[in-house]
Design an enzyme around this catalytic site. Structure first.
Site, PDB file in Angstrom:
ATOM      1  N   HIS A  44     -28.689  14.311 -39.055  1.00  0.00           N
ATOM      2  CA  HIS A  44     -28.355  12.913 -38.754  1.00  0.00           C
ATOM      3  C   HIS A  44     -27.761  12.798 -37.359  1.00  0.00           C
ATOM      4  CE1 HIS A  44     -25.288   9.777 -38.339  1.00  0.00           C
ATOM      5  NE2 HIS A  44     -26.022   9.015 -39.134  1.00  0.00           N
ATOM      6  N   ASN A  45     -26.791  13.656 -37.048  1.00  0.00           N
ATOM      7  CA  ASN A  45     -26.132  13.580 -35.750  1.00  0.00           C
ATOM      8  C   ASN A  45     -27.076  13.943 -34.615  1.00  0.00           C
ATOM      9  OD1 ASN A  45     -23.904  13.028 -37.326  1.00  0.00           O
ATOM     10  ND2 ASN A  45     -22.543  14.399 -36.237  1.00  0.00           N
TER      11      ASN A  45
ATOM     12  N   LYS B  72     -26.157  16.157 -42.538  1.00  0.00           N
ATOM     13  CA  LYS B  72     -25.319  15.430 -41.575  1.00  0.00           C
ATOM     14  C   LYS B  72     -25.572  15.933 -40.158  1.00  0.00           C
ATOM     15  CE  LYS B  72     -21.986  12.653 -40.214  1.00  0.00           C
ATOM     16  NZ  LYS B  72     -21.476  13.119 -38.947  1.00  0.00           N
TER      17      LYS B  72
ATOM     18  N   GLU C 283     -29.136  11.046 -33.982  1.00  0.00           N
ATOM     19  CA  GLU C 283     -28.267  10.096 -33.279  1.00  0.00           C
ATOM     20  C   GLU C 283     -28.220  10.414 -31.783  1.00  0.00           C
ATOM     21  OE1 GLU C 283     -23.489   9.631 -32.968  1.00  0.00           O
ATOM     22  OE2 GLU C 283     -24.302   9.641 -35.003  1.00  0.00           O
TER      23      GLU C 283
ATOM     24  N   SER D 167     -20.812   9.603 -42.390  1.00  0.00           N
ATOM     25  CA  SER D 167     -21.281   8.946 -41.176  1.00  0.00           C
ATOM     26  C   SER D 167     -20.918   7.468 -41.186  1.00  0.00           C
ATOM     27  CB  SER D 167     -22.803   9.089 -41.039  1.00  0.00           C
ATOM     28  OG  SER D 167     -23.245   8.436 -39.872  1.00  0.00           O
TER      29      SER D 167
END
Length: 489
Positions: free
Chosen positions: A187-188, A184, A191, A129
């Protein structure tokens, strides 16, 4: 023959920037790309004079790597990764490591790890990231896969990862098989939520308070000195300061349709599979889908004009309501994301360290913010914390923001301004803190039309009942298929 420390397959922006990052930290890199034009451009451009060499064939690149070989893929997720793995397992040797640094779906990584290990090799699926800048200067790295490979790649990854202000490297082992890509994905998804919430606040500033980009820029700039301080708040402030060639704000010239690469959608689908209420992030995905319906929206807007609403409060007071509502909603976004992490950690036996995950997201990555320190502290106090809302700090933060949060949401609804993520966040909070939901009726309806049974508040949990609702009688009998279940007929 010169031997290189690591191989890089894929020389588009992310792959080439990571290659330069590796080289700048003292590693020599052998490169390959099936696109000859990309390979030549990198070979004759940014790699000149560096410990980097591009090869015209995959075999040549592999032959020039030190043993055990470490080969990183920065190529398009999906079938291209599988195709490249099929080639690599034929020319690599036992103990070599394949590293997928793309945005792969975690279930694909689970499958690939098993396949590569069956060939005597090791496999790493790592979240990367930070975008183009992070890849070049230091990303946040979330590796998972073959545990035996971690000791081989740890010295390399730790060197190229971002470093926080207190010197911590933003890289840690997540767990086996698909753990890295799962983290991940979360995380996205977070986001997606952060970005949508900021956009909703911008919408309110623009259409409710009638603020111009210059004034909006000043507000976001000021919020960098609050608990909202983050990379996304910072770049938002910068965006509103940029002018087009004619001197007008560039933001006003950008078409209001959004793209996406699928990681947010994966997270929403996974939350449904795991029965986790990921409402805010899912609404953020749907908001992008709705934005793509531009022509239909324009037509519908003429058929259903919005009613203007007057704001009696001082504009600065309302901006403070916006700040508090944004912070409260942000807390919910992370609450939902970490809930999904907890459920997946238990299901797949990953033993994820949630505080550590918060820490490696503090630098390099897109959602880096001072806020993550609070999450780390919450899990330091209670590593078994079920929900961030149960932590003292977040409880107090929500209580202090709740009045403003409700005011912003209700005003937006009355004004016809869509704020789906923030509304979903408040609904989640109200649902999570409600001691008696109307789901008793829902369960009665399911039992009426499908004999799905229900539990009673005056009986122990796990004892189920069925009623023949149309007969409306109260005679009891035990169900034949379960002697511990009573049927009301």
């Amino acid at each position: 023959m010169q031997q290189f420390d690591i191989g890089m397959i894929g020389l588009a922006v992310m792959g080439s920037n990571l290659t330069l990052n590796f080289e700048s930290k003292g590693f020599s890199v052998a490169c390959f790309d099936v696109d000859e034009s990309l390979r030549k451009a990198f070979e004759e451009g940014r790699s000149v004079g560096k410990k980097i060499r591009c090869f015209s064939t995959l075999q040549e690149m592999i032959d020039h790597l030190e043993h055990p070989r470490k080969v990183m893929l920065m190529i398009k997720a999906g079938q291209p990764v599988d195709a490249m793995i099929e080639q690599l397992v034929e020319i690599l040797e036992a103990g070599d490591v394949i590293i997928d640094g793309g945005n792969s779906f975690f279930k694909d990584t689970q499958r690939r790890t098993q396949f590569v290990e069956s060939k005597g090799l090791f496999y790493i699926g790592t979240g990367v990231s930070g975008g183009e800048s992070g890849a070049l200067h230091g990303p946040s790295l979330m590796p998972g896969g073959s545990l035996q490979a971690w000791k081989l790649i740890q010295p390399v990854f730790q060197k190229i990862a971002a470093k926080t202000s207190d010197g911590m490297r933003c890289c840690a082992w997540m767990g086996e098989n698909g753990a890295g890509h799962f983290v991940k994905m979360v995380h996205n998804g977070i986001e997606y939520g952060d970005i949508q919430l900021i956009c909703e606040i911008y919408h309110l500033m623009r259409d409710l308070l009638k603020m111009q980009p210059e004034a909006i820029q000043q507000v976001f700039e000021s919020w960098k000195n609050t608990e909202l301080n983050s990379y996304l708040i910072d770049i938002t402030a910068q965006i509103f300061a940029v002018k087009d060639v004619d001197g007008s704000p560039l933001i006003d010239k950008i078409l209001d349709t959004a793209g996406q690469k699928g990681t947010g959608k994966w997270m929403s689908i996974t939350s449904l599979e795991e029965d986790v209420p990921l409402t805010l992030i899912s609404e953020s995905v749907y908001a992008r889908n709705l934005s793509a319906m531009k022509n239909e929206r324009v037509t519908a807007s003429k058929m259903f004009p919005k009613n203007e609403i007057s704001i009696n409060e001082n504009k600065n007071d309302f901006l403070e309501h916006f700040r508090k509502a944004l912070y409260a909603s942000k807390i919910i976004s992370y609450t939902q994301g970490f809930h999904l992490l907890r459920i997946a950690s238990e299901k797949y036996s990953w033993n994820l360290n949630f505080g550590e995950i918060a820490m490696i997201w503090r630098g390099g990555c897109i959602i880096r913010s001072c806020f993550l320190e609070r999450i780390k502290q919450a899990y330091d106090k209670n590593s078994a914390l079920n929900n961030l809302l149960l932590d003292d700090y977040f409880q107090k933060a929500i209580q202090e923001s709740l009045e403003s949060w409700r005011k912003v949401v209700s005003t937006a609804v009355l004004s016809g301004i869509p704020i789906p993520a923030m509304t979903a966040a408040l609904s989640y909070f109200d649902g999570y803190t409600c001691n008696k939901l109307p789901t008793n009726l829902l369960q009665a309806q399911r039992d009426f039309f499908g004999s799905h049974t229900y539990e009673r508040i005056d009986q122990p949990r796990g004892v189920f009942f069925h009623t023949d609702w149309e007969k409306k009688s109260t005679k009891e009998e035990k169900l034949n298929n379960n002697p511990f279940v009573i049927k009301w007929i």
